[in-house]
Design a protein around this motif. Structure first.
Motif, short mmCIF file in Angstrom:
data_model
loop_
_atom_site.label_atom_id
_atom_site.label_comp_id
_atom_site.label_asym_id
_atom_site.label_seq_id
_atom_site.Cartn_x
_atom_site.Cartn_y
_atom_site.Cartn_z
N LEU A 295 0.81 -1.22 0.00
CA LEU A 295 0.00 0.00 0.00
C LEU A 295 0.84 1.27 0.00
N ARG A 296 2.15 1.16 0.20
CA ARG A 296 2.98 2.35 0.32
C ARG A 296 2.92 3.23 -0.92
N GLU A 297 2.94 2.62 -2.10
CA GLU A 297 2.89 3.42 -3.32
C GLU A 297 1.59 4.20 -3.43
N LEU A 298 0.48 3.58 -2.99
CA LEU A 298 -0.79 4.29 -3.00
C LEU A 298 -0.78 5.42 -1.98
N TRP A 299 -0.19 5.17 -0.81
CA TRP A 299 -0.06 6.18 0.24
C TRP A 299 0.62 7.43 -0.32
N LEU A 300 1.73 7.25 -1.03
CA LEU A 300 2.49 8.40 -1.53
C LEU A 300 1.74 9.17 -2.60
N ARG A 301 0.76 8.54 -3.24
CA ARG A 301 0.01 9.18 -4.31
C ARG A 301 -1.35 9.69 -3.87
N PHE A 302 -1.69 9.43 -2.63
CA PHE A 302 -3.00 9.83 -2.11
C PHE A 302 -2.88 11.24 -1.53
N ALA A 303 -3.35 12.25 -2.25
CA ALA A 303 -3.24 13.65 -1.84
C ALA A 303 -1.77 14.03 -1.71
N SER A 304 -1.46 15.02 -0.89
CA SER A 304 -0.09 15.49 -0.67
C SER A 304 0.19 15.47 0.82
N PRO A 305 1.46 15.55 1.24
CA PRO A 305 1.73 15.54 2.68
C PRO A 305 0.96 16.60 3.48
N PRO A 306 0.91 17.87 3.05
CA PRO A 306 0.15 18.83 3.86
C PRO A 306 -1.33 18.49 3.99
N VAL A 307 -1.92 17.93 2.93
CA VAL A 307 -3.32 17.52 2.99
C VAL A 307 -3.47 16.30 3.89
N ARG A 308 -2.56 15.34 3.77
CA ARG A 308 -2.63 14.14 4.61
C ARG A 308 -2.39 14.44 6.07
N HIS A 309 -1.64 15.49 6.37
CA HIS A 309 -1.39 15.86 7.76
C HIS A 309 -2.60 16.49 8.41
N ALA A 310 -3.53 17.01 7.63
CA ALA A 310 -4.72 17.67 8.17
C ALA A 310 -5.97 16.82 7.97
N GLY A 311 -6.16 16.31 6.76
CA GLY A 311 -7.34 15.53 6.45
C GLY A 311 -7.36 14.20 7.19
N THR A 312 -8.53 13.61 7.29
CA THR A 312 -8.70 12.37 8.04
C THR A 312 -9.29 11.29 7.15
N LEU A 313 -9.02 10.05 7.52
CA LEU A 313 -9.60 8.93 6.79
C LEU A 313 -11.12 8.92 6.95
N GLY A 314 -11.61 9.20 8.17
CA GLY A 314 -13.05 9.25 8.40
C GLY A 314 -13.73 10.32 7.59
N GLY A 315 -13.11 11.50 7.53
CA GLY A 315 -13.68 12.59 6.74
C GLY A 315 -13.67 12.29 5.26
N ASN A 316 -12.62 11.63 4.79
CA ASN A 316 -12.54 11.28 3.38
C ASN A 316 -13.64 10.30 3.00
N ILE A 317 -13.88 9.31 3.84
CA ILE A 317 -14.94 8.36 3.56
C ILE A 317 -16.32 9.05 3.62
N ALA A 318 -16.51 9.91 4.62
CA ALA A 318 -17.81 10.57 4.78
C ALA A 318 -18.12 11.46 3.59
N ASN A 319 -17.12 12.16 3.07
CA ASN A 319 -17.38 13.10 1.97
C ASN A 319 -17.40 12.42 0.62
#
Length: 319
Positions: A295-319
């Motif tokens: 999953l690491r390759e997907l992790w690095l391509r999922f949004a950007s570090p600043p977005v990943r540092h603020a956004g949440t998995l729960g919020g992403n699923i909800a929206n």
């Protein structure tokens, strides 16, 4: 419900108290229009370009250290940094005493038009702090992955990456975290945030930041129409781009029970995880890829570090 109080955070060596500003005032708007810290730039106002990158500091779970992460100030609402520390490019070295990050950018000609440079400097500072604490040194690919949330329209990536390598050649000079630690411990004694002020359209608006699951549930039951906001990496665009009003807001990011990643009893060790709805995308992906390395390759391509540092998995699923 707790009594209303100001938004309180640590910035430029002082504890700041803010009242009267609309609750959806972004951290970027506060910095440029009210704190008069114009080093942080507005580029896209949607969390894509990184020109507005700042560092936000929080106490770790034990209250013994400060966790610094780079985030986009343009889509962080001011109440979301209540109880935290806010660092901007003005908090790095002065013009006559550049720190290793700034000096490396100068030496490697890492700034062209300069508009994006403050954001790059702040992300590079986050990289520098993390690796200095670990006693490690990133290679060029790791630097590129960590800088993925900062865009340079002058195509200056090569000298910026050169600077990222060069900054580790100088004598170590990490940020002094003692003042941050002391301030955050003081802020921890404040009651949970309840902030009230007129929204941008003049209507009354309230923001609540409960800390316990019980208080969160009670608020949700009492205000079923309130907007739940986690990292605001999506909701921030509703305000910035669509000019929407949110009404009353309940922030999930301070509920400790929602910020945990736990193994589930009765399952094979590490096989099943319970990821709280307020766990950041970065922490969630780290836990998942630790168990499933593919999953690491997907992790690095999922949004950007600043977005990943603020956004949440729960919020992403909800929206």
């Amino acid at each position: 419900m707790t009594a209303p109080r100001p938004i309180r955070f640590f910035h430029q060596g002082q504890l700041k108290s803010v009242t009267g500003l609309p609750p959806t005032t972004t951290v970027l708007q506060y910095l440029r229009e009210h704190a008069h810290c114009a080093g942080t730039k507005e580029g896209c106002a949607e969390g894509d370009c990184g020109a507005c990158t700042v560092l936000v500091g929080e106490l770790d779970a034990d209250g013994q250290a400060v966790d610094l992460r780079n985030v986009n100030a343009c889509i962080q609402f001011l109440p979301m940094i209540d109880g935290k520390a806010l660092l901007t490019v003005e908090d790095l070295g002065a013009s006559d005493d550049l720190n290793p990050v700034q000096q490396a950018l100068v030496d490697c000609h890492g700034s062209q038009c300069g508009f994006c440079t403050p954001g790059f400097a702040m992300t590079m500072q986050a990289i520098y702090e993390r690796h200095q604490a670990l006693g490690t040194r990133p290679d060029r690919q790791v630097l590129a992955d960590d800088l993925a949330g900062n865009l340079c329209r002058c195509t200056g990536y090569r000298p910026i990456l050169d600077a990222g390598e060069r900054m580790f050649d100088a004598p170590a000079r990490p940020l002094d975290r003692a003042p941050l630690l002391a301030a955050l411990r003081t802020l921890r004694e404040d009651p949970p945030l309840r902030y009230e002020a007129p929204a941008r359209d003049g209507t009354p608006q309230r923001v609540f930041a409960p800390r316990s699951l019980e208080d969160f549930a009670a608020l949700r039951e009492a205000m079923p129409e309130a907007r739940l906001v986690a990292g605001a990496t999506d909701v921030g665009l509703w305000v910035n781009k669509q000019q929407r009003e949110l009404g009353d807001v309940i922030l999930t990011g301070r509920v400790e029970a929602l910020r945990r990643i736990e193994g589930i009893a009765g399952t094979p060790a590490g096989a099943t995880l319970r990821i709280g709805a307020a766990v950041t995308l970065e922490d969630a992906w780290a836990a998942l890829s630790d168990r499933v390395p593919a999953l690491r390759e997907l992790w690095l391509r999922f949004a950007s570090p600043p977005v990943r540092h603020a956004g949440t998995l729960g919020g992403n699923i909800a929206n």
